[in-house]
Design an enzyme around this catalytic site. Structure first.
Site, mmCIF file in Angstrom:
data_model
loop_
_atom_site.group_PDB
_atom_site.id
_atom_site.type_symbol
_atom_site.label_atom_id
_atom_site.label_comp_id
_atom_site.label_asym_id
_atom_site.label_seq_id
_atom_site.Cartn_x
_atom_site.Cartn_y
_atom_site.Cartn_z
ATOM 1 N N SER A 244 0.843 -1.205 0.000
ATOM 2 C CA SER A 244 0.000 0.000 0.000
ATOM 3 C C SER A 244 0.870 1.243 0.000
ATOM 4 O O SER A 244 2.039 1.202 0.389
ATOM 5 C CB SER A 244 -0.859 0.024 1.261
ATOM 6 O OG SER A 244 -0.049 0.274 2.388
ATOM 7 N N ASP A 245 0.286 2.365 -0.417
ATOM 8 C CA ASP A 245 0.933 3.644 -0.173
ATOM 9 C C ASP A 245 0.795 3.927 1.324
ATOM 10 O O ASP A 245 0.048 3.253 2.038
ATOM 11 C CB ASP A 245 0.341 4.744 -1.051
ATOM 12 C CG ASP A 245 1.333 5.889 -1.242
ATOM 13 O OD1 ASP A 245 2.322 5.941 -0.492
ATOM 14 O OD2 ASP A 245 1.117 6.737 -2.121
ATOM 15 N N TRP A 246 1.502 4.935 1.832
ATOM 16 C CA TRP A 246 1.883 4.942 3.240
ATOM 17 C C TRP A 246 0.941 5.589 4.241
ATOM 18 O O TRP A 246 0.946 5.251 5.413
ATOM 19 C CB TRP A 246 3.268 5.564 3.381
ATOM 20 C CG TRP A 246 4.333 4.592 2.981
ATOM 21 C CD1 TRP A 246 4.316 3.763 1.899
ATOM 22 C CD2 TRP A 246 5.552 4.331 3.662
ATOM 23 N NE1 TRP A 246 5.457 3.001 1.856
ATOM 24 C CE2 TRP A 246 6.241 3.344 2.927
ATOM 25 C CE3 TRP A 246 6.137 4.839 4.814
ATOM 26 C CZ2 TRP A 246 7.480 2.850 3.309
ATOM 27 C CZ3 TRP A 246 7.379 4.364 5.194
ATOM 28 C CH2 TRP A 246 8.042 3.372 4.444
#
Ligand code: BGC
Length: 679
Positions: A244-246
């Site tokens: 995933s992005d953060w």
């Protein structure tokens, strides 16, 4: 305690056996623990700064399975001291795939020397609109061109057994609203415009994918089973892992795992205990967890057990060879947009005094300060570069231009003027809530008023004036373009940018960069863009395809860039085989100095029975030519690259029609030779 026999030189079969053994031996708790980043906040508390080390995730210590260790990019490895290259948009303007692969190699080496094995520096989102704050992190507006660059950097990075991450999958082209915006998109637009470059990178073996924050067709990309399971893992056969992005790239345990997200970064918020519980309650089938764990372990082992081609000592980080390459890249990426009466190159023997004006003249300005920031102290500013280059030969007067009258007086008193204006990380970059100083996206596509006033004042009194633009994408110049004899797009040009700029201004290097996007005359010629928007429709046309379809003249076309020499194109001819066409053309350097030309090939679709762009880029090559030299440049196009995506039967179709083939120096019709071919 039993440990798996994990060692260098394992074959794929041995890795598969080890992964099966691991899956049999791991507890559920251990399995879900591999599915997220770990210790992120502890490390952040310790460091007080983001990005100063590689962040771990995955791994099973008990079984000898190493973790993945993440670092960002894409203008260099973000851990301090790394070589800071020009931003990807600049590199896109070099159209130099071999050079990009070399850059990838350097990033791979520096990542390894700093303990990282997962590199988040391959951003290939499409430049749909130049106001996008992170435009500088991608390579341009054309899916074919971006795909070639993405694949090149991945090949380079992965040679050093670093897993590359291609990001942000998918349709992530607005910054401020990236956490919420819902992108509506037709199947054809998705397949033909927003996904081909991702597919290209997966085909070239990219190890991992980072999902985007935004939604596509109502579903967050981190939960989006159509994008992740059906297309990426299903149709494209991707066997690596998706992370995933953060900040909030995953928002729901069950939606994430069902959607196909393998790893939650940078820590377990929705996975970890919540995922364990969901499995125990029968809400998530164990085989979904096993599939993710298998992907994570296989990919990590594939890379970490491969024999290394080199040793990665810390002295490779920011070493002389790497810095030298950063300069070469900056030199090859700058784009000469205008050069009336051949004002450039400046001749040092004819200039006693030069003024270097503008608020960016002596600024260490490498672009974004978000996740792509490379903390590098040794940055050569334009002023420093010019001083290094002229030595005692020319007197250099520097002024920031805050007082226009003084700047004008200086301009009047010197032989030549360089005005350096444009943007910084405050004007465009990544938007990080509560931290960013700006909104991420640009709210204006022109230069700031003070910059325009400075250009006006200077050009009134000195005609030997070059405007050097600093920025990550298109800047609208209509207000002042006509008053200035020379304009050079210099980008955020990395740690050696100042030296590279001086080499171009004084003719040590012949400029060869070409625009990887279209510069419009007016914002109205661009697709609709609103940085606060909740929902947006991404249409089939943008950039040059939109302007050509609507017959709008751009200020500077896609693929455009001048040189200090001139090239001529003759004798276009096409051959055809079962799989591909081969287009040959004779390119000559008809000027007085050596140079490098970027030859571009476009395919035209005017005879198509469906709505298609007038033409699309399908190949390019950089060629170096001495004065009076002619080379035959040969570019191949796979026949499958003529296809359109038929949404009714969900297949790529190549029409049996006559296509136009264009080859030349830019996307502008006047710059292209043309012929036809029937498939
Ligand atoms: C960015 C990513 C980046 C990640 C980790 C995110 O906010 O969108 O591009 O890799 O942070 O720094």
């Amino acid at each position: 305690m039993y440990k798996l026999n994990i060692r260098k030189g394992m074959t794929e079969e041995e890795i598969d056996v080890a992964v099966n053994q691991a899956l049999n031996m791991m507890t559920l708790k251990e399995k879900v623990a591999t599915m997220s980043g770990n210790n992120f906040y502890l490390l952040l508390l310790k460091d007080h700064k983001f990005g100063v080390r590689a962040y771990p995730g995955g791994g099973v210590k008990r079984l000898n399975i190493p973790p993945f260790l993440f670092t960002d990019g894409p203008k260099g490895v973000s851990i301090p001291g790394s070589t800071c290259f020009p931003v990807p948009m600049a590199r896109g303007a070099s159209w130099d795939i071999l050079l990009e692969e070399k850059i990838g190699e350097i990033m791979g080496k520096e990542a390894r020397a700093q303990g990282a094995n997962l590199f988040g520096g391959v951003c290939i989102n499409l430049l749909r609109h130049p106001a996008w704050g992170r435009a500088q992190e991608t390579f341009g507006e054309d899916p074919f061109h971006i795909g070639e660059f993405g694949a090149a950097i991945i090949r380079g990075v992965q040679k050093h057994n670093v897993m590359a991450t291609v990001k942000h999958y998918a349709a992530n082209s607005i910054e401020y609203s990236r956490f919420k915006v819902n992108v509506q998109i037709s199947e054809r637009t998705l397949r033909e415009v927003y996904l081909p470059h991702f597919k290209r990178c997966i085909e070239d073996g990219c190890a991992t994918v980072m999902s985007a924050y935004n939604k596509v067709r109502g579903e967050y990309c981190g939960h989006n089973s159509y994008l992740l399971r059906d297309i990426l893992k299903g149709e494209w056969g991707f066997d690596g892992f998706v992370h995933s992005d953060w900040m909030n790239g995953l928002r729901d345990t069950i939606k994430g795992i069902s959607g196909g997200l393998d790893v939650e970064m940078p820590r377990a918020k929705y996975y970890g205990r919540k995922l364990e519980k969901a499995v125990k309650l029968g809400k998530v089938p164990l085989n979904l967890v096993d599939d993710s764990v298998r992907r994570i372990l296989r990919t990590t082992l594939k890379f970490t057990t491969k024999e290394d081609p080199l040793k990665y000592d810390s002295d490779v980080i920011g070493c002389d060879d790497h810095v030298k390459l950063a300069r070469e890249v900056a030199e090859k990426s700058m784009v000469l947009l205008k050069n009336q009466d051949k004002l450039l190159p400046f001749n040092m023997d004819e200039i006693d005094t030069i003024a270097v004006l503008g608020h960016l003249a002596d600024k260490k300005n490498t672009g974004d300060h978000g996740s792509s920031h490379v903390r590098q102290k040794n940055i050569i500013t334009p002023l420093q570069g010019i001083k290094n280059s002229v030595g005692n030969k020319v007197n250099v007067i520097h002024n920031e231009g805050n007082d226009i009258d003084i700047a004008q007086q200086i301009a009047q008193s010197v032989d030549s003027v360089v005005v350096i204006v444009g943007y910084t990380s405050k004007d465009e970059g990544e938007y990080i809530p509560h931290i960013s100083k700006g909104l991420g996206d640009r709210t204006n596509l022109t230069l700031k008023e003070d910059d325009i006033k400075l250009i006006d004042a200077v050009t009134k009194v000195n005609k030997k004036c070059v405007v050097v633009l600093v920025g990550g994408s298109a800047i609208i110049m209509e207000e002042w373009k006509g008053k200035v004899p020379s304009i050079l797009m210099a980008w955020y040009s990395g740690m050696e940018g100042g030296n590279a700029l001086a080499n171009i201004l004084f003719g040590k290097v012949n400029p060869s960069g070409k625009l990887p996007f279209t510069i419009p005359k007016d914002q109205a010629h661009l697709p609709y863009f609103d940085i606060y928007i909740d929902e947006i429709e991404y249409g089939y046309y943008h950039g040059y395809t939109l302007m050509e379809k609507e017959n709008i003249d751009p200020a500077f076309p896609f693929g455009f860039g001048l040189s200090y020499t001139e090239y001529s194109y003759k004798n276009i001819r096409v051959e055809s085989t079962d799989e591909k066409i081969i287009v040959n053309v004779d390119v000559s350097n008809i000027g007085a100095i050596a140079g490098e030309e970027i030859v571009q090939l476009y395919v035209g679709f005017e005879n198509s029975s469906v709505d298609r762009p007038i033409k699309l880029l399908r190949g390019f090559k950089r060629v170096s030519l001495n004065p009076n030299e002619t080379k035959t440049v040969s570019i191949e196009v796979k026949k499958k690259d003529f296809a359109w995506y038929n949404p009714d039967n969900r297949v790529w179709e190549v029409e049996n029609i006559e296509y136009a083939i264009y080859i030349g120096s830019s996307s502008k019709n006047e710059d292209l030779l043309t012929t036809q071919i029937s498939l």
